[in-house]
Write a protein that holds these residues in place. Sequence first.
Motif, short mmCIF file in Angstrom:
data_model
loop_
_atom_site.label_atom_id
_atom_site.label_comp_id
_atom_site.label_asym_id
_atom_site.label_seq_id
_atom_site.Cartn_x
_atom_site.Cartn_y
_atom_site.Cartn_z
N VAL A 203 0.85 -1.19 0.00
CA VAL A 203 0.00 0.00 0.00
C VAL A 203 0.88 1.24 0.00
O VAL A 203 1.86 1.34 0.76
CB VAL A 203 -0.95 0.00 1.21
CG1 VAL A 203 -1.71 1.31 1.31
CG2 VAL A 203 -1.93 -1.18 1.11
N LEU A 204 0.52 2.20 -0.85
CA LEU A 204 1.28 3.44 -0.98
C LEU A 204 0.48 4.61 -0.42
O LEU A 204 -0.76 4.62 -0.48
CB LEU A 204 1.59 3.71 -2.46
CG LEU A 204 2.30 2.59 -3.24
CD1 LEU A 204 2.47 3.01 -4.69
CD2 LEU A 204 3.64 2.25 -2.61
N ASN A 205 1.18 5.60 0.09
CA ASN A 205 0.49 6.81 0.54
C ASN A 205 0.17 7.70 -0.65
O ASN A 205 0.45 7.35 -1.80
CB ASN A 205 1.30 7.54 1.62
CG ASN A 205 2.63 8.06 1.09
OD1 ASN A 205 2.81 8.27 -0.12
ND2 ASN A 205 3.57 8.29 2.00
N ARG A 206 -0.38 8.87 -0.38
CA ARG A 206 -0.82 9.72 -1.49
C ARG A 206 0.34 10.31 -2.28
O ARG A 206 0.14 10.83 -3.38
CB ARG A 206 -1.73 10.83 -0.98
CG ARG A 206 -1.05 11.90 -0.16
CD ARG A 206 -2.08 12.91 0.33
NE ARG A 206 -1.48 14.04 1.05
CZ ARG A 206 -1.09 15.16 0.47
NH1 ARG A 206 -1.24 15.31 -0.85
NH2 ARG A 206 -0.56 16.13 1.17
N HIS A 207 1.56 10.19 -1.75
CA HIS A 207 2.75 10.67 -2.47
C HIS A 207 3.42 9.57 -3.28
O HIS A 207 4.46 9.82 -3.90
CB HIS A 207 3.75 11.26 -1.48
CG HIS A 207 3.18 12.36 -0.62
ND1 HIS A 207 2.81 13.57 -1.12
CD2 HIS A 207 2.89 12.39 0.71
CE1 HIS A 207 2.33 14.34 -0.15
NE2 HIS A 207 2.37 13.64 0.97
N GLU B 294 -9.92 2.44 -8.24
CA GLU B 294 -9.32 1.76 -9.38
C GLU B 294 -7.94 1.19 -9.04
O GLU B 294 -7.46 0.28 -9.70
CB GLU B 294 -9.18 2.75 -10.55
CG GLU B 294 -10.50 3.29 -11.06
CD GLU B 294 -11.36 2.21 -11.71
OE1 GLU B 294 -10.80 1.16 -12.12
OE2 GLU B 294 -12.59 2.41 -11.81
N GLN B 295 -7.32 1.73 -7.99
CA GLN B 295 -6.05 1.24 -7.48
C GLN B 295 -6.13 1.25 -5.95
O GLN B 295 -5.58 2.14 -5.29
CB GLN B 295 -4.89 2.13 -7.95
CG GLN B 295 -4.65 2.14 -9.44
CD GLN B 295 -3.52 3.09 -9.81
OE1 GLN B 295 -3.51 4.26 -9.42
NE2 GLN B 295 -2.55 2.58 -10.56
N PRO B 296 -6.82 0.30 -5.37
CA PRO B 296 -7.11 0.37 -3.93
C PRO B 296 -5.88 0.23 -3.03
O PRO B 296 -6.03 0.27 -1.81
CB PRO B 296 -8.11 -0.77 -3.71
CG PRO B 296 -7.90 -1.69 -4.86
CD PRO B 296 -7.48 -0.85 -6.01
N TRP B 297 -4.71 0.06 -3.60
CA TRP B 297 -3.47 0.07 -2.82
C TRP B 297 -2.89 1.48 -2.75
O TRP B 297 -1.84 1.67 -2.15
CB TRP B 297 -2.45 -0.88 -3.44
CG TRP B 297 -2.12 -0.56 -4.88
CD1 TRP B 297 -1.18 0.30 -5.33
CD2 TRP B 297 -2.78 -1.08 -6.02
NE1 TRP B 297 -1.20 0.35 -6.70
CE2 TRP B 297 -2.18 -0.49 -7.16
CE3 TRP B 297 -3.83 -2.00 -6.22
CZ2 TRP B 297 -2.58 -0.78 -8.46
CZ3 TRP B 297 -4.23 -2.28 -7.51
CH2 TRP B 297 -3.60 -1.68 -8.62
N ARG B 298 -3.59 2.48 -3.32
CA ARG B 298 -3.05 3.83 -3.40
C ARG B 298 -3.95 4.81 -2.62
O ARG B 298 -5.11 5.05 -3.01
CB ARG B 298 -2.95 4.26 -4.86
CG ARG B 298 -2.31 5.63 -5.09
CD ARG B 298 -0.82 5.61 -4.83
NE ARG B 298 -0.22 6.92 -5.08
CZ ARG B 298 0.37 7.26 -6.23
NH1 ARG B 298 0.43 6.38 -7.24
NH2 ARG B 298 0.92 8.44 -6.37
N LEU B 299 -3.45 5.34 -1.50
CA LEU B 299 -4.20 6.32 -0.73
C LEU B 299 -4.29 7.64 -1.50
O LEU B 299 -3.39 7.99 -2.26
CB LEU B 299 -3.54 6.57 0.62
CG LEU B 299 -3.26 5.38 1.53
CD1 LEU B 299 -2.78 5.86 2.90
CD2 LEU B 299 -4.47 4.48 1.67
#
Length: 686
Positions: free
Chosen positions: A469-473, A527-532
């Motif tokens: 999981v990635l943060n918004r950056h 669409e990319q639920p691993w991306r905050l």
Amino acid sequence: MLYLENNTSFLLPYFLTSDVVLPAEIGGEAVVWRSSLFELLDKHGQLVSQREEISPEFRLTANTNRQEYSFTVRLLGEERRWLAGYTREPNENSNVYSRFVADSLHLALSREREEGGFEALNSNYGVLFAKADYSRSEAGETKLLQMPRFFRLAGQGFGILAIPLDYEEHVDGPGELLYFETQDFVHYEEKNRIKITQTAWLDYSCELDAATRLYRIGWKEESGETRFVTTKDFKDFSLPQPGVIFPARFAQLPIEGARAGQLIALTASEAAYLEHKLGRVRHVSVDDPIITLNAGAPSLNLNNARVTARYTDGSVALKRIEVDRNEAATIDLSQPGRHELEAKIVRHRFPYPMMNTRPDPYVLLYKGRYYFISTDDDWQRKIFIRSSETLEGLEDGKTEEVLLWNGNVPEGERRGEHWAPELHVICGKLYCFLAISVNNAWDGVQAHVALLEGEDPMNPAHWGTPQRVLNRHGEVLTDTHHRERDISLDMTYFELGGKSYVCWSQPKWIGEEQELAALYMATVNPEQPWRLTSDPVRICRNEYGWDRNGGIASGVSEGPYVLKQGSRMFMIFSGSGVGPTYAVGMMEMSAAEDPLDIHAWRKYNYPLMHSLSQPGQYGPGHNMFAQDEFGDWFNVYHACGVNGGHRHASIRPVHFRFDGSPILDMKDEEELLPEYERITLTVVVN
């Protein structure tokens, strides 16, 4: 219950019950009592309750030859009931009931109008806990309470005072009190901590004084002297001075572990709400089931037939029924008539344990089949999945398991612990959220998301590689390369108002300190639920004795799951240690509010499911709500033995109380009385 002072003045509380005895003389002189509401005082000078729950404010006067005493009071009605507030003795085995939960306010409600026949609320588990102190560290210091005292407020609601304790049960500041307010003894607000005196005391009480309309806090010091202060707002206090105190009324309670309980009178409606909200909800009856159709109907379709079951709190549940199809086929639908069929109410009985060594369980109905996925409690490095056409078919031995991911195989960063998988359908695609170690150890688990790229969830080859999981950056959410034990786990997904959210557990580093595992939430790209797509917001941390059960800084907040019911959002989560002290808490908010606004959520002060909920099941937790093909809800959870060991999963039906809140621990006979399992169905053909 009239309280004399120096034979020249006396105390009378603002709220009275009819058993308060007004004295016939004061200082040797006869007294004549009068009331501005004459019907509330008989000719003998005794109070008389009416049917109304609380009388309007009225004037009581006491006249002697030399003096008149005047009080402004209100009188509780004749249908009052008694509420007892107490603390408990801890069990010799702290896994059963430790001091961290025993030193809290417990409640018991009288079954009848008089003092006696008390029934413990919340299964004899605490309902009001002192908040932890976070002023000196991010992990906080656990606080307990003793000697709770409650009283009515001048307006609506009740005040509660308690002596603060540290985590070792030492008095945490002589002469200090914790002050709480509540409207209903269900929802509480810890207002402030007040300093009354420098001296320790043996006993104390508080009442609203009918003569001064000020709250009078009185106490007995170790010397035997009694002193008091007054206040109108629990912020500013008079100086301590000698004087008598309002005695608190107590009862010895025939309840396991209960210390003597202070009593307060409740109105009938106050007692009913409290009983319905914190008492055991039980099934009482079933409405006569009748199906009506017109003559000439092609067939008798009972697929959607339901019967209304009724419960002690006024709630209902629509239960499915089954009939013998051959018997149903004999009914003549071609002409008017009235027919009776024997029917059976469909009920689910799931064993415990149902799935051995399968904690952190999750069940999803997907394309007509139920899928069960969980942590593997045998070293916690494998993720298995199983499937069945029914919930009952998920039980051990009734279906085969398939190994999806193996953390014992050296495959780059996916080697190590694999925890708490969840299955979510997002934009028509099936995803698995899970925590995977990135350093081959438990302290390196990180939130991941895997996409089902093929068609079969049971086929490992159809799953894509889990992504961190990635943060918004675009950076990893947590990273052990930056800080040790920088972990993220138990991520769940939900949607509200056209937006997508994830919530997870994380013991976040704040400067050079690490907090205990707390719940964080952010929006996410569906669409990319691993991306905050937003910064994380902490919405919950462990702050009470029940979710810090074990030490000065102990426990976790984890395992969140969100359920939308009508206009309300419920979030269940687990707290305390991952073992026999585990318990399930709940937060709720209006579905019209913003989940990222911490003030929108209201956290219950007490757990909804704990080690007293089901006999022999300790540390229940990390649960979720599963819905079957008929729309019925089920609680999927794990528990363990009294001394810990492997955790095992099971399922229980969920019942919703009169106010729509879920009951997670309803017993079989509470859900449906045995005598109603078989009923008579009436079919009317018009």
